[in-house]
Design a protein around this motif. Structure first.
Motif, PDB file in Angstrom:
ATOM      1  N   ARG A   2       0.826  -1.210   0.000  1.00  0.00           N
ATOM      2  CA  ARG A   2       0.000   0.000   0.000  1.00  0.00           C
ATOM      3  C   ARG A   2       0.862   1.263   0.000  1.00  0.00           C
ATOM      4  O   ARG A   2       0.562   2.224  -0.697  1.00  0.00           O
ATOM      5  CB  ARG A   2      -0.942  -0.009   1.204  1.00  0.00           C
ATOM      6  N   PHE A   3       1.945   1.253   0.779  1.00  0.00           N
ATOM      7  CA  PHE A   3       2.823   2.429   0.825  1.00  0.00           C
ATOM      8  C   PHE A   3       3.446   2.680  -0.544  1.00  0.00           C
ATOM      9  O   PHE A   3       3.422   3.808  -1.058  1.00  0.00           O
ATOM     10  CB  PHE A   3       3.916   2.223   1.879  1.00  0.00           C
ATOM     11  N   GLY A   4       4.008   1.627  -1.142  1.00  0.00           N
ATOM     12  CA  GLY A   4       4.663   1.793  -2.434  1.00  0.00           C
ATOM     13  C   GLY A   4       3.692   2.092  -3.555  1.00  0.00           C
ATOM     14  O   GLY A   4       3.949   2.943  -4.416  1.00  0.00           O
ATOM     15  N   HIS A   5       2.543   1.409  -3.559  1.00  0.00           N
ATOM     16  CA  HIS A   5       1.526   1.612  -4.586  1.00  0.00           C
ATOM     17  C   HIS A   5       1.009   3.044  -4.555  1.00  0.00           C
ATOM     18  O   HIS A   5       0.868   3.699  -5.601  1.00  0.00           O
ATOM     19  CB  HIS A   5       0.388   0.612  -4.359  1.00  0.00           C
ATOM     20  N   GLY A   6       0.749   3.552  -3.358  1.00  0.00           N
ATOM     21  CA  GLY A   6       0.202   4.898  -3.241  1.00  0.00           C
ATOM     22  C   GLY A   6       1.178   5.992  -3.625  1.00  0.00           C
ATOM     23  O   GLY A   6       0.755   7.122  -3.906  1.00  0.00           O
ATOM     24  N   ARG A   7       2.463   5.665  -3.669  1.00  0.00           N
ATOM     25  CA  ARG A   7       3.487   6.674  -3.975  1.00  0.00           C
ATOM     26  C   ARG A   7       4.190   6.412  -5.294  1.00  0.00           C
ATOM     27  O   ARG A   7       5.181   7.070  -5.608  1.00  0.00           O
ATOM     28  CB  ARG A   7       4.501   6.736  -2.828  1.00  0.00           C
ATOM     29  N   SER A  29       0.506   4.863   8.427  1.00  0.00           N
ATOM     30  CA  SER A  29       1.033   4.145   7.262  1.00  0.00           C
ATOM     31  C   SER A  29       1.236   2.658   7.524  1.00  0.00           C
ATOM     32  O   SER A  29       1.333   1.878   6.585  1.00  0.00           O
ATOM     33  CB  SER A  29       2.352   4.769   6.803  1.00  0.00           C
ATOM     34  N   VAL A  30       1.310   2.247   8.799  1.00  0.00           N
ATOM     35  CA  VAL A  30       1.484   0.825   9.109  1.00  0.00           C
ATOM     36  C   VAL A  30       0.196   0.191   9.631  1.00  0.00           C
ATOM     37  O   VAL A  30       0.211  -0.948  10.109  1.00  0.00           O
ATOM     38  CB  VAL A  30       2.634   0.599  10.124  1.00  0.00           C
ATOM     39  N   LEU A  37      -9.561   2.407   0.032  1.00  0.00           N
ATOM     40  CA  LEU A  37      -8.689   2.151   1.176  1.00  0.00           C
ATOM     41  C   LEU A  37      -8.954   0.772   1.758  1.00  0.00           C
ATOM     42  O   LEU A  37      -8.024  -0.011   2.004  1.00  0.00           O
ATOM     43  CB  LEU A  37      -8.898   3.222   2.246  1.00  0.00           C
ATOM     44  N   CYS A  38     -10.226   0.451   1.977  1.00  0.00           N
ATOM     45  CA  CYS A  38     -10.587  -0.840   2.567  1.00  0.00           C
ATOM     46  C   CYS A  38     -10.177  -1.990   1.658  1.00  0.00           C
ATOM     47  O   CYS A  38      -9.695  -3.030   2.125  1.00  0.00           O
ATOM     48  CB  CYS A  38     -12.081  -0.893   2.840  1.00  0.00           C
ATOM     49  N   LEU A  39     -10.366  -1.808   0.349  1.00  0.00           N
ATOM     50  CA  LEU A  39     -10.014  -2.843  -0.612  1.00  0.00           C
ATOM     51  C   LEU A  39      -8.532  -3.156  -0.555  1.00  0.00           C
ATOM     52  O   LEU A  39      -8.122  -4.320  -0.543  1.00  0.00           O
ATOM     53  CB  LEU A  39     -10.414  -2.394  -2.013  1.00  0.00           C
ATOM     54  N   ARG A  40      -7.708  -2.126  -0.499  1.00  0.00           N
ATOM     55  CA  ARG A  40      -6.256  -2.344  -0.450  1.00  0.00           C
ATOM     56  C   ARG A  40      -5.826  -3.005   0.848  1.00  0.00           C
ATOM     57  O   ARG A  40      -4.932  -3.848   0.861  1.00  0.00           O
ATOM     58  CB  ARG A  40      -5.525  -1.012  -0.637  1.00  0.00           C
ATOM     59  N   MET A  41      -6.466  -2.613   1.953  1.00  0.00           N
ATOM     60  CA  MET A  41      -6.108  -3.216   3.240  1.00  0.00           C
ATOM     61  C   MET A  41      -6.531  -4.681   3.312  1.00  0.00           C
ATOM     62  O   MET A  41      -5.891  -5.490   3.988  1.00  0.00           O
ATOM     63  CB  MET A  41      -6.744  -2.436   4.392  1.00  0.00           C
TER      64      MET A  41
END
Length: 376
Positions: free
Chosen positions: A65-70, A235-236, A353-357
């Motif tokens: 999620r961190f890398g994908h979002g950035r 972020s975590v 957000l929920c989907l990615r988590m």
């Protein structure tokens, strides 16, 4: 004449100006304060050694999620692992060598530092995670029952531990899952000759991995990881991926055989004790009260997100997940793995957000591959 009050004010102002000017000339301590420490810079070059059955899938979701979002670039395997159980090799990364170096490396591999360094920048932050063999050994027995010959041939965990050499053959297919799995995943010599070789291996890991997390203290691990990476709060945040339907019974079974498991997985036990000690030394340096406060906030955010995102506010069996893209992989012959079903009616931003988590590791890896390389 000036009124007495204004006259006194003028005198006082003159005194303060004179004192300030004098301190400036003398370089006094009140004038020259040390500059504030510069804020840390977030790490965007990260290597995570994902060890088996330690909670690593939840960490991978955080990194995804961190890398994908950035818009960061992942070193991705051609399938889902980097040739495991063979040692990692750079050509197993899709897009190597043209695309190297990459930003994040986080999928299953048997660690091999010289080859990892071929695909990752020199300033990469390396970290991993360990787990007590008393619970890791039991979890491996159930999850890899169909993959390890030693487990497949044994009627039960108790019978295996009573006579492990009756079922275990070194080098037999899949049997790296059956003994010292952590040691194997770290790429260490699997049959060290003496204690000096063991200590040399641990010293190598200390030099390579500034941080090794502890699965039994997962939330504390997330807080220390966020601090080490200098990432923003939130972020975590994560859900617990790859939990099992028989977790309670399995935990009781593992506890009953704890000492036998630690003795059988003796190298893993030494590795765990070593990194458990360094983990708590880091926690003390961070500050225990501060750590408890941040863990509390982390748990509150997780509970809130679970209520907002998930049906039942927690994991459910795979057959209860209507979205096939959210159903986790089920290992053959092992316990069923739980996943997450999203609530209906989520507004678009929250649903994303929920989907990615909630997205399992394999499906998220496929998504990242489409982002980086397009549809195959």
């Amino acid at each position: 004449m000036k009124p007495p009050r204004l006259q006194a004010l003028g005198v006082a102002l003159g005194v303060f100006v004179t004192i300030g000017f004098t301190l400036q000339l003398l370089g006094g301590p009140f004038w020259h304060r040390p500059p504030p420490a510069p804020p840390c810079q977030p790490h965007t070059h990260v290597v995570f050694l994902k060890t088996h059955k330690t909670g690593g899938s939840s960490i991978v979701n955080v990194l995804h999620r961190f890398g994908h979002g950035r818009g960061l670039r992942f070193a991705l395997p051609h399938r889902y692992q980097f040739g495991y159980p063979l040692p990692f090799r750079a050509p197993r990364v899709r897009g190597y060598p043209e695309g190297a170096p990459f930003d994040i490396l986080c999928h299953h591999m048997r660690f091999n530092l010289p080859e990892v360094q071929k695909v990752m920048p020199n300033d990469s932050f390396y970290f991993s995670i360990v787990r007590d063999p008393a619970s890791l050994g039991e979890s491996s027995f159930r999850y890899f029952r169909g993959a390890a010959a030693a487990f497949r041939n044994s009627p039960s965990l108790g019978q295996f531990l009573a006579q492990p050499t009756r079922f275990y053959r070194y080098g037999e297919r899949g049997n790296h899952f059956a003994r010292n799995l952590l040691w194997f995943d770290f790429g260490l010599p699997d049959r060290p000759k003496n204690s000096q070789e063991i200590q040399a291996s641990l010293a190598f890991l200390d030099r390579t991995f500034p941080l090794v997390l502890v699965a039994e203290h997962f939330d504390e691990s997330l807080v220390l990881l966020r601090d080490a990476l200098c990432w923003p709060e939130g972020s975590v945040d994560s859900f617990a991926h790859n939990s099992r339907s028989r977790h309670g019974a399995a935990r009781a079974s593992g506890a009953a055989h704890a000492e036998q498991l630690r003795a059988w997985h003796n190298l893993d036990w030494q590795l765990y004790l070593h990194f458990n000690s360094s983990f708590w030394a880091r926690a003390e340096a961070f500050g225990m009260q501060r750590l408890r406060r941040e863990v509390s906030r982390l748990r509150q955010r997780r509970e809130r997100l679970a209520r907002q995102c998930l049906r039942g506010a927690g994991p459910v069996p795979a057959h209860d997940i209507p979205d096939g893209n959210l159903r986790p992989f089920q290992p053959p012959g092992g316990d069923s793995v739980l996943g997450f079903a999203l609530r209906d009616g989520l507004e678009p931003g929250m649903r994303e957000l929920c989907l990615r988590m909630a997205m399992p590791e394999l499906q998220y890896k496929d998504l990242l591959e489409r982002v980086q390389f397009g549809a195959r």
